[in-house]
Scaffold this motif. Structure first.
Motif, short mmCIF file in Angstrom:
data_model
loop_
_atom_site.label_atom_id
_atom_site.label_comp_id
_atom_site.label_asym_id
_atom_site.label_seq_id
_atom_site.Cartn_x
_atom_site.Cartn_y
_atom_site.Cartn_z
N ALA A 44 0.83 -1.21 0.00
CA ALA A 44 0.00 0.00 0.00
C ALA A 44 0.86 1.26 0.00
O ALA A 44 0.59 2.22 -0.73
N MET A 102 2.50 2.96 -3.14
CA MET A 102 1.70 3.81 -4.01
C MET A 102 1.81 5.29 -3.69
O MET A 102 1.32 6.13 -4.43
N LEU A 103 2.47 5.62 -2.56
CA LEU A 103 2.63 7.03 -2.21
C LEU A 103 3.57 7.73 -3.19
O LEU A 103 4.63 7.21 -3.52
N SER A 155 -4.69 10.61 -1.60
CA SER A 155 -4.77 10.05 -2.96
C SER A 155 -4.89 8.53 -2.96
O SER A 155 -5.12 7.92 -4.01
N LEU A 156 -4.73 7.90 -1.81
CA LEU A 156 -4.75 6.45 -1.73
C LEU A 156 -6.11 5.94 -1.28
O LEU A 156 -6.76 6.53 -0.43
N GLU A 210 -6.71 2.64 0.12
CA GLU A 210 -6.13 1.38 0.58
C GLU A 210 -6.73 1.01 1.94
O GLU A 210 -6.65 1.79 2.90
#
Length: 210
Positions: free
Chosen positions: A82, A85-86, A160-161, A163
């Motif tokens: 997860a 993805m940053l 923006s995630l 998750e």
């Protein structure tokens, strides 16, 4: 089984290509419980019962470090995946790895069973990284920035995630009555800096109401 093994392999690969930046020791609250209090200069967070973890992220590479200084990237591959993805980096964030039930209550016994195996396995409970602070943002230390501003930066970074393995810890009103299933509350002074490795009176553990 195949997906689980693949997630574990990916976590191992990223732990070997670890982020080069140094991860500081975590800031800690004073020992002992304080009586509940209400003060506009403080914020109040739900305390999750879990495994304190610091995460360094840089351009898709992730390193997780335990409170005691051990690299634990491969232990929690779903969190590693997860955090990959940053965007941007380097970032360093602070939080608690925990196992949550359907009501959002953390269960330390389930997490301990998972952590003992040091990996994800077919009957593993899912873990959540409950994040509550940020120490570095895009390569700039923000430990001297007031807590409320650090939290704003953290929320924006994670916004923006989508998750399920990441949870941004929100504030609670100081007047909240604590349910018996809630682990507790941490009160934090809203202007406090992040003092790495220090037990500070700017963070206080609040006991349950009687």
């Amino acid at each position: 089984m195949e997906r689980i093994d693949q997630d574990h392999i990916e976590a191992l690969r990223h732990s070997r290509r670890s982020v080069a930046i140094s991860i500081p020791a975590p800031m800690l609250p004073l020992k002992g419980l304080r009586r509940p209090f209400t003060d506009p200069d403080w914020i109040y967070e739900k305390q999750y019962d879990g495994f304190r973890c610091m995460a360094a992220i840089d351009d898709g590479q992730v390193r997780l470090r335990s409170k005691g200084g051990r690299t634990c990237t491969a232990w929690f591959p779903e969190i590693t995946k997860a955090l990959q993805m940053l965007s941007g980096g380097p970032h360093i964030i602070d939080g608690e790895v925990c196992v949550l039930d359907e009501n959002g209550v953390s269960h330390l016994d389930r997490l301990q069973e998972r952590a003992r195996k040091r990996r994800l396995h077919p009957v593993s409970p899912a873990v959540t990284f409950a994040v509550f602070d940020i120490l570095m943002h895009d390569g700039r230390s923000v430990m001297d920035v007031p807590l409320t501003e650090r939290k704003r930066m953290l929320r924006k970074l994670l916004s923006s995630l989508d998750e399920t393995s990441l949870l941004c810890v929100s504030d609670m009103p100081a007047s909240t009555d604590l349910d018996v299933q809630v682990e507790g509350v941490i009160a934090k002074h809203l202007d406090s800096p992040y003092l790495a490795g220090v037990r500070s009176d700017a963070w206080l553990k609040i006991g349950r109401r009687s």
